[in-house]
Design an enzyme around this catalytic site. Structure first.
Site, PDB file in Angstrom:
ATOM      1  CB  SER A 146      -1.522  -6.803 -12.785  1.00  0.00           C
ATOM      2  OG  SER A 146      -1.578  -7.878 -11.893  1.00  0.00           O
TER       3      SER A 146
ATOM      4  NE  ARG B 238      -4.457  -3.697  -8.460  1.00  0.00           N
ATOM      5  CZ  ARG B 238      -4.653  -4.596  -7.504  1.00  0.00           C
ATOM      6  NH1 ARG B 238      -5.456  -4.327  -6.480  1.00  0.00           N
ATOM      7  NH2 ARG B 238      -4.032  -5.762  -7.547  1.00  0.00           N
TER       8      ARG B 238
ATOM      9  CD  GLU C 166      -2.307  -2.649 -11.348  1.00  0.00           C
ATOM     10  OE1 GLU C 166      -3.030  -3.660 -11.195  1.00  0.00           O
ATOM     11  OE2 GLU C 166      -1.181  -2.542 -10.841  1.00  0.00           O
TER      12      GLU C 166
HETATM   13  P1  FAD Z   1       5.281   4.722  -8.755  1.00  0.00           P
HETATM   14  O1  FAD Z   1       5.316   3.708  -9.826  1.00  0.00           O
HETATM   15  O2  FAD Z   1       6.517   5.484  -8.485  1.00  0.00           O
HETATM   16  O3  FAD Z   1       4.111   5.753  -9.043  1.00  0.00           O
HETATM   17  C1  FAD Z   1       2.847   5.309  -9.483  1.00  0.00           C
HETATM   18  C2  FAD Z   1       1.981   6.539  -9.779  1.00  0.00           C
HETATM   19  O4  FAD Z   1       1.742   7.270  -8.575  1.00  0.00           O
HETATM   20  C3  FAD Z   1       2.648   7.536 -10.721  1.00  0.00           C
HETATM   21  O5  FAD Z   1       1.625   8.143 -11.470  1.00  0.00           O
HETATM   22  C4  FAD Z   1       3.296   8.571  -9.781  1.00  0.00           C
HETATM   23  O6  FAD Z   1       3.420   9.842 -10.386  1.00  0.00           O
HETATM   24  C5  FAD Z   1       2.308   8.590  -8.629  1.00  0.00           C
HETATM   25  N1  FAD Z   1       2.949   8.810  -7.304  1.00  0.00           N
HETATM   26  C6  FAD Z   1       3.844   7.993  -6.701  1.00  0.00           C
HETATM   27  N2  FAD Z   1       4.135   8.436  -5.467  1.00  0.00           N
HETATM   28  C7  FAD Z   1       3.405   9.560  -5.287  1.00  0.00           C
HETATM   29  C8  FAD Z   1       3.258  10.490  -4.207  1.00  0.00           C
HETATM   30  N3  FAD Z   1       3.921  10.352  -3.060  1.00  0.00           N
HETATM   31  N4  FAD Z   1       2.417  11.532  -4.380  1.00  0.00           N
HETATM   32  C9  FAD Z   1       1.731  11.684  -5.537  1.00  0.00           C
HETATM   33  N5  FAD Z   1       1.824  10.850  -6.591  1.00  0.00           N
HETATM   34  C10 FAD Z   1       2.661   9.811  -6.465  1.00  0.00           C
HETATM   35  N6  FAD Z   1       0.072  -3.543  -7.020  1.00  0.00           N
HETATM   36  C11 FAD Z   1      -0.949  -4.057  -6.295  1.00  0.00           C
HETATM   37  O7  FAD Z   1      -1.910  -3.346  -5.968  1.00  0.00           O
HETATM   38  N7  FAD Z   1      -0.938  -5.371  -5.910  1.00  0.00           N
HETATM   39  C12 FAD Z   1       0.064  -6.202  -6.218  1.00  0.00           C
HETATM   40  O8  FAD Z   1       0.024  -7.372  -5.846  1.00  0.00           O
HETATM   41  C13 FAD Z   1       1.168  -5.686  -6.968  1.00  0.00           C
HETATM   42  N8  FAD Z   1       2.192  -6.488  -7.323  1.00  0.00           N
HETATM   43  C14 FAD Z   1       3.225  -5.976  -8.054  1.00  0.00           C
HETATM   44  C15 FAD Z   1       4.295  -6.815  -8.380  1.00  0.00           C
HETATM   45  C16 FAD Z   1       5.380  -6.327  -9.110  1.00  0.00           C
HETATM   46  C17 FAD Z   1       6.522  -7.239  -9.435  1.00  0.00           C
HETATM   47  C18 FAD Z   1       5.387  -4.971  -9.509  1.00  0.00           C
HETATM   48  C19 FAD Z   1       6.565  -4.427 -10.268  1.00  0.00           C
HETATM   49  C20 FAD Z   1       4.324  -4.129  -9.192  1.00  0.00           C
HETATM   50  C21 FAD Z   1       3.229  -4.622  -8.471  1.00  0.00           C
HETATM   51  N9  FAD Z   1       2.131  -3.820  -8.135  1.00  0.00           N
HETATM   52  C22 FAD Z   1       1.113  -4.317  -7.363  1.00  0.00           C
HETATM   53  C23 FAD Z   1       2.082  -2.404  -8.570  1.00  0.00           C
HETATM   54  C24 FAD Z   1       2.875  -1.459  -7.629  1.00  0.00           C
HETATM   55  O9  FAD Z   1       3.632  -2.180  -6.715  1.00  0.00           O
HETATM   56  C25 FAD Z   1       1.949  -0.518  -6.878  1.00  0.00           C
HETATM   57  O10 FAD Z   1       1.149   0.236  -7.747  1.00  0.00           O
HETATM   58  C26 FAD Z   1       2.714   0.448  -5.982  1.00  0.00           C
HETATM   59  O11 FAD Z   1       1.832   1.103  -5.089  1.00  0.00           O
HETATM   60  C27 FAD Z   1       3.509   1.484  -6.780  1.00  0.00           C
HETATM   61  O12 FAD Z   1       4.384   2.166  -5.905  1.00  0.00           O
HETATM   62  P2  FAD Z   1       5.570   3.050  -6.456  1.00  0.00           P
HETATM   63  O13 FAD Z   1       6.157   3.793  -5.299  1.00  0.00           O
HETATM   64  O14 FAD Z   1       6.512   2.239  -7.243  1.00  0.00           O
HETATM   65  O15 FAD Z   1       4.767   4.048  -7.399  1.00  0.00           O
HETATM   66  N1  EPU Z   2      -4.690 -17.179 -14.566  1.00  0.00           N
HETATM   67  C1  EPU Z   2      -4.506 -17.993 -15.665  1.00  0.00           C
HETATM   68  N2  EPU Z   2      -3.408 -17.768 -16.460  1.00  0.00           N
HETATM   69  C2  EPU Z   2      -2.521 -16.788 -16.197  1.00  0.00           C
HETATM   70  C3  EPU Z   2      -2.716 -15.947 -15.095  1.00  0.00           C
HETATM   71  C4  EPU Z   2      -3.812 -16.173 -14.282  1.00  0.00           C
HETATM   72  O1  EPU Z   2      -5.302 -18.885 -15.934  1.00  0.00           O
HETATM   73  O2  EPU Z   2      -1.548 -16.662 -16.966  1.00  0.00           O
HETATM   74  C5  EPU Z   2      -5.828 -17.452 -13.674  1.00  0.00           C
HETATM   75  C6  EPU Z   2      -5.342 -18.058 -12.344  1.00  0.00           C
HETATM   76  O3  EPU Z   2      -5.219 -19.457 -12.425  1.00  0.00           O
HETATM   77  C7  EPU Z   2      -6.428 -17.627 -11.384  1.00  0.00           C
HETATM   78  C8  EPU Z   2      -6.868 -16.273 -11.939  1.00  0.00           C
HETATM   79  O4  EPU Z   2      -6.452 -16.231 -13.314  1.00  0.00           O
HETATM   80  O5  EPU Z   2      -7.516 -18.509 -11.437  1.00  0.00           O
HETATM   81  C9  EPU Z   2      -6.295 -15.101 -11.170  1.00  0.00           C
HETATM   82  O6  EPU Z   2      -4.869 -15.153 -11.215  1.00  0.00           O
HETATM   83  P1  EPU Z   2      -3.947 -14.692  -9.992  1.00  0.00           P
HETATM   84  O7  EPU Z   2      -4.417 -15.308  -8.709  1.00  0.00           O
HETATM   85  O8  EPU Z   2      -2.542 -14.900 -10.361  1.00  0.00           O
HETATM   86  O9  EPU Z   2      -4.266 -13.147  -9.820  1.00  0.00           O
HETATM   87  P2  EPU Z   2      -4.511 -11.989 -10.878  1.00  0.00           P
HETATM   88  O10 EPU Z   2      -5.977 -11.709 -10.952  1.00  0.00           O
HETATM   89  O11 EPU Z   2      -3.812 -12.262 -12.143  1.00  0.00           O
HETATM   90  C10 EPU Z   2      -4.480 -10.111  -9.071  1.00  0.00           C
HETATM   91  C11 EPU Z   2      -3.853  -8.762  -8.926  1.00  0.00           C
HETATM   92  C12 EPU Z   2      -2.407  -8.900  -8.473  1.00  0.00           C
HETATM   93  C13 EPU Z   2      -2.403  -9.594  -7.128  1.00  0.00           C
HETATM   94  C14 EPU Z   2      -3.050 -10.982  -7.294  1.00  0.00           C
HETATM   95  C15 EPU Z   2      -3.185 -11.706  -5.977  1.00  0.00           C
HETATM   96  C16 EPU Z   2      -4.943  -7.255 -10.469  1.00  0.00           C
HETATM   97  C17 EPU Z   2      -4.864  -6.497 -11.745  1.00  0.00           C
HETATM   98  N3  EPU Z   2      -3.915  -8.041 -10.175  1.00  0.00           N
HETATM   99  O12 EPU Z   2      -3.787 -10.767 -10.145  1.00  0.00           O
HETATM  100  O13 EPU Z   2      -1.870  -7.597  -8.315  1.00  0.00           O
HETATM  101  O14 EPU Z   2      -1.091  -9.745  -6.637  1.00  0.00           O
HETATM  102  O15 EPU Z   2      -4.382 -10.826  -7.837  1.00  0.00           O
HETATM  103  O16 EPU Z   2      -4.204 -11.133  -5.238  1.00  0.00           O
HETATM  104  O17 EPU Z   2      -5.938  -7.124  -9.738  1.00  0.00           O
HETATM  105  C18 EPU Z   2      -0.722  -5.875  -9.486  1.00  0.00           C
HETATM  106  O18 EPU Z   2      -1.721  -5.176  -9.292  1.00  0.00           O
HETATM  107  O19 EPU Z   2       0.309  -5.445 -10.082  1.00  0.00           O
HETATM  108  C19 EPU Z   2      -0.724  -7.259  -9.027  1.00  0.00           C
HETATM  109  C20 EPU Z   2       0.289  -8.102  -9.217  1.00  0.00           C
END
Ligand code: FAD
Ligand code: EPU
Length: 344
Positions: free
Chosen positions: A231, A161, A327
């Site tokens: 997250s 991250r 994050e």
């Molecule tokens: P924004 O929220 O618009 O921007 C994020 C930051 O980057 C801000 O500081 C912004 O100023 C800057 N920025 C954006 N675009 C640019 C650019 N082109 N140039 C310079 N700066 C810029 N993340 C994960 O890693 N794994 C996941 O599994 C994951 N699951 C998610 C699930 C949900 C439901 C949600 C809502 C979010 C999740 N995220 C996850 C977080 C998010 O999807 C990522 O961080 C994504 O890359 C953000 O993209 P965005 O375009 O919305 O960025």
């Molecule tokens: N867990 C619990 N209780 C909860 C949530 C999780 O016990 O309420 C336990 C799960 O059972 C599992 C462990 O925690 O054993 C990890 O949970 P999960 O697999 O759901 O993943 P996470 O660590 O919570 C991370 C990323 C996610 C990504 C998933 C899948 C971060 C901060 N988050 O979540 O990314 O989608 O793994 O790879 O690293 C994001 O960055 O926004 C995001 C959604």
């Protein structure tokens, strides 16, 4: 009401705040021109993708520049496909296009919201895969002088991250394109969660894609129905001593070994173990299926969400001696603020 100032549709938390201006840029030239205009007026400017990783704490006094530069070119090489993807493309659409065109590799990263331009910033990751495994280069527009710079993967300094874009290059650049390399020798990644149940001999990219989408849909709330930013906190990485102490007390705690004896813990589990799943404070709540996700229950303000984050962070520290770090990027009236400080 001037619609060109409203930020609610442009942040996945659905926080109802405004900016001085919200403008879409479809080209690099326009992005640079708009940023210069803001600088000439001595007002701040913020480049935004789809707003899925930000928390607006209050109205923003400057210009929000929505990066919507579109385009995808694909080159076939003997051993790989090389993709040049413009920053305003949606990440999930790219994953689906690659799958449909038989260019596998990105399937574990399905359904991550946001634009391609934001993907390198926190090195998006899910289900055992991170962007850095595919990233060839990142093209950056330097906003102070309008020149373009290409950073190779090493220069991006990717970590969990994390990347150079969160540190050295903050707020003075816009990512305009990302270069990806998808190897033709496809290697399924089946290390995470339910994916481990798939048969490595028979698995297809489509099967992985479908399973990832199902797992995500069952756990993570859809921001269309309930505002959230995925997250809220990063999973904490602790040193070997701390990990041993914790694991001897809580042997069932999920943990993932890292380099140099360090151990990554699951923040969701720590929050869950504090009994906070579903906990509500003001108009914000801890999601009842995934404790690492904070949700907007009913027109929450940025302060509602940060007050809950502060409480959650204190409870986890009290019980486990581990301080979580957000994050999500916190945006104040003049630009990004230090998220840890904001909830300390
Ligand atoms: P924004 O929220 O618009 O921007 C994020 C930051 O980057 C801000 O500081 C912004 O100023 C800057 N920025 C954006 N675009 C640019 C650019 N082109 N140039 C310079 N700066 C810029 N993340 C994960 O890693 N794994 C996941 O599994 C994951 N699951 C998610 C699930 C949900 C439901 C949600 C809502 C979010 C999740 N995220 C996850 C977080 C998010 O999807 C990522 O961080 C994504 O890359 C953000 O993209 P965005 O375009 O919305 O960025
Ligand atoms: N867990 C619990 N209780 C909860 C949530 C999780 O016990 O309420 C336990 C799960 O059972 C599992 C462990 O925690 O054993 C990890 O949970 P999960 O697999 O759901 O993943 P996470 O660590 O919570 C991370 C990323 C996610 C990504 C998933 C899948 C971060 C901060 N988050 O979540 O990314 O989608 O793994 O790879 O690293 C994001 O960055 O926004 C995001 C959604």
């Amino acid at each position: 009401m001037n619609n060109h100032r409203v930020l609610k549709p442009f942040n996945s938390f659905s926080i109802d705040v405004r900016a001085r201006r919200v403008i879409t840029a479809h080209t690099k030239t326009k992005l640079f021109k708009l940023w210069r205009q803001a600088a000439d007026n001595a007002t701040p400017a913020l480049v935004l993708g789809s707003g899925s990783n930000v928390l607006f704490l209050e109205n923003y006094v400057g210009t929000v520049l929505l990066n919507r530069i579109e385009g995808l070119t694909i080159e076939e090489h003997p051993d790989a496909w090389h993709l040049h993807v413009s920053a305003g493309e949606m990440w999930h659409d790219l994953v689906r296009t690659c799958l449909e065109q038989d260019m596998p590799g990105l399937e574990n990263l399905a359904l991550i919201p946001g634009c391609v331009g934001a993907a390198p910033i926190q090195n998006i990751g899910a289900y055992g895969v991170e962007l850095r495994q595919f990233c060839n280069y990142v093209d950056v527009l330097q906003l102070v002088n309008g020149t373009l710079l290409r950073l190779n993967a090493t220069e991006c300094q990717f970590g969990y991250r994390d990347s150079v874009f969160k540190h050295v290059l903050r707020e003075r650049y816009a990512i305009v394109a990302v270069g990806l390399r998808l190897a033709k020798a496809w290697q399924p990644v089946l290390t995470y969660g339910d994916l481990a149940r798939l048969n490595p001999q028979r698995v297809t990219p489509r099967l992985i894609y479908d399973m990832v989408c199902t797992m995500r849909r069952t756990k993570i709330p859809d921001p269309i129905f309930q505002g959230n930013a995925g997250s809220f906190f990063k999973n904490p990485v602790v040193d070997a001593l701390k990990a041993t102490q914790l694991l001897s007390r809580y042997p069932d705690a999920p943990h993932y070994p890292q380099s140099e004896g360090r151990v990554k813990l699951a923040a969701g589990w720590l929050i869950d173990r504090c009994g906070l799943k579903g906990y509500r404070l003001g108009n914000a709540a801890v999601h009842d299926k995934q404790a690492l996700v904070l949700v907007n229950v009913n027109n929450a303000t940025g302060e509602d969400i940060s007050a809950l984050a502060r409480y959650v962070r204190q409870q986890v520290a009290k019980r486990f001696g581990v301080w979580l770090e957000p994050e999500v990027r916190f945006i104040g009236a003049f630009g990004e603020v230090n998220a840890v400080k904001a909830i300390t």
